[in-house]
Scaffold this active site. Structure first.
Site, short mmCIF file in Angstrom:
data_model
loop_
_atom_site.label_atom_id
_atom_site.label_comp_id
_atom_site.label_asym_id
_atom_site.label_seq_id
_atom_site.Cartn_x
_atom_site.Cartn_y
_atom_site.Cartn_z
N LYS A 131 91.27 43.35 96.23
CA LYS A 131 91.22 44.18 95.82
C LYS A 131 89.93 45.51 95.61
O LYS A 131 88.76 45.12 95.99
CB LYS A 131 91.46 43.86 94.56
CG LYS A 131 89.99 43.24 93.50
CD LYS A 131 90.31 42.94 92.26
CE LYS A 131 89.10 42.40 91.90
NZ LYS A 131 89.88 41.24 90.15
N TYR A 174 63.70 66.73 93.82
CA TYR A 174 64.42 67.13 92.77
C TYR A 174 63.57 66.71 91.61
O TYR A 174 62.38 65.96 91.29
CB TYR A 174 65.62 67.21 92.27
CG TYR A 174 66.85 67.56 92.85
CD1 TYR A 174 66.75 69.09 93.70
CD2 TYR A 174 67.81 66.85 93.63
CE1 TYR A 174 67.72 69.72 94.11
CE2 TYR A 174 68.70 66.77 94.75
CZ TYR A 174 68.52 68.41 94.28
OH TYR A 174 69.63 69.92 94.94
#
Ligand SMILES: *Cc1c(COP(=O)(O)O)cnc(C)c1O
Length: 334
Positions: A33, A243
């Site tokens: 999955k 940043y």
């Protein structure tokens, strides 16, 4: 682009451990999955099939369709049932059970304590009656443990409840249904595995999430995450990186930007408590969407080669570290 290496030898090593524990490769249903926990759905299906695994478990029918050629049988955990010679469908509540109007193979999920999916023990009688009157095609009965990976006796009361489920189902005359309850942790903890299949996910990818007392089986990480150099610069003492300028160079240093960021499924984390890569390089400053900075100028760096260790930095679990990795990253088998 940043990319993923899949270590086939380690994958096969892990599958060997589960084949030994369950008694046979035929008892392993590999859980693929969520893009095989980020490892790559079709790629891992191919490798599992090459190893000799004949059964898989996925969430959706779409996933099942992509890998159907590699397996004899696929269990769909959350999909609308239809008749198909390879697929069976998990039924996890009475409403869905009552709405089935075809001969699809179904596997009844019984809630033995996790309280997430599954019909309750009290509803089991009614469920079996519904199956009989509607002549539904019951092929399996399953449950899921809520704390197989926790050091407590909880696993045992869930196992006891499931034993009761088995006897009720068998007494009702369903002699040919298969029973299964174990995930990786369940298998690793069991001393005598006697069910029809085990649904093995995280363990096959190399992580044992059990407390250390149960850590006697060595599993090896299958995934490693690599990033490539985008550019390099020399910083002077006091220059800031990225940043917010969170990182301040304490001295002159050579810093490169690598092409991995939270856009690729890497956790942004906290620049005050930086992640340290597999090669011992702390990430400098904030992680951007597509880039991060390290003090080196090599062309390629290994960002992570052990998701369980990496998970500790981010206060999460190995499952999340690998599952988040973007589908669009290249994946190569080594
Ligand atoms: C994901 C899942 C598994 C696999 O669990 P692991 O801990 O990864 O081995 C087994 N059964 C069900 C129902 C699942 O959803």
């Amino acid at each position: 682009m940043a990319y993923i290496k899949i270590n086939k030898k380690n994958f096969f090593h892990n599958l060997n451990q589960f084949a030994l524990k369950t008694g046979s490769v035929d008892k392993i249903a590999i859980v693929l999955k969520d893009n095989a926990y980020g490892h790559g759905l079709v790629l891992m299906a191919k490798l599992a099939s090459e190893y000799g695994i004949k059964q898989a478990v996925v969430i959706t029918t779409t996933e099942a369709e992509q890998i159907r050629d590699y397996f004899e049988h696929i269990l769909v955990l959350n999909g609308k049932p239809f008749e198909d010679d390879k697929l069976s469908f998990t039924i996890a509540d009475m409403r869905t059970l009552k709405s089935i109007d075809c001969k699809a193979e179904i596997e009844l999920k019984v809630d033995t304590g996790m309280h997430r999916n599954g019909i309750s023990m009290d509803e089991l009688g009614e469920a079996l009656e519904t199956i009989e009157t509607k002549e539904l095609n019951l092929v399996g009965v399953m449950t899921h443990f809520r704390s197989a990976d926790v050091l407590s006796s909880e696993l045992f009361w869930q196992q006891k409840s499931f034993a009761k489920v088995k006897s009720i189902v068998l007494d009702a005359g369903y002699a040919n249904v298969r029973f299964h309850s174990h995930n990786s942790a369940g298998v690793l903890r069991s001393t005598l595995f006697d069910e029809d299949i085990a649904r093995v996910g995280i363990g096959s990818y190399g992580y044992n999430e059990l407390p250390e007392v149960y850590d006697d089986i060595v599993l090896k990480p299958v995934i490693s995450l690599w990033a490539k150099r985008a550019s390099t610069r020399v910083l002077k003492k006091g220059d800031r990186v990225g940043y917010g300028g969170d990182f301040v160079a304490p001295r002159e240093m050579v810093v490169s930007t690598y092409d991995l960021g939270y856009g690729d499924g890497w956790i942004r984390g906290n620049s005050k408590n930086p992640y340290i890569t597999a090669e011992n390089l702390p990430i400098l400053g904030r992680v951007s969407m597509d880039f991060l900075s390290l003090e080196t100028d090599v062309d390629e760096v290994c960002i992570m080669d052990d998701a369980k260790m990496a998970a500790k930095y981010f206060d999460t679990i190995s499952y999340e570290m690998t599952t988040m990795l973007s589908v669009s990253l290249d994946r190569i088998v080594v």
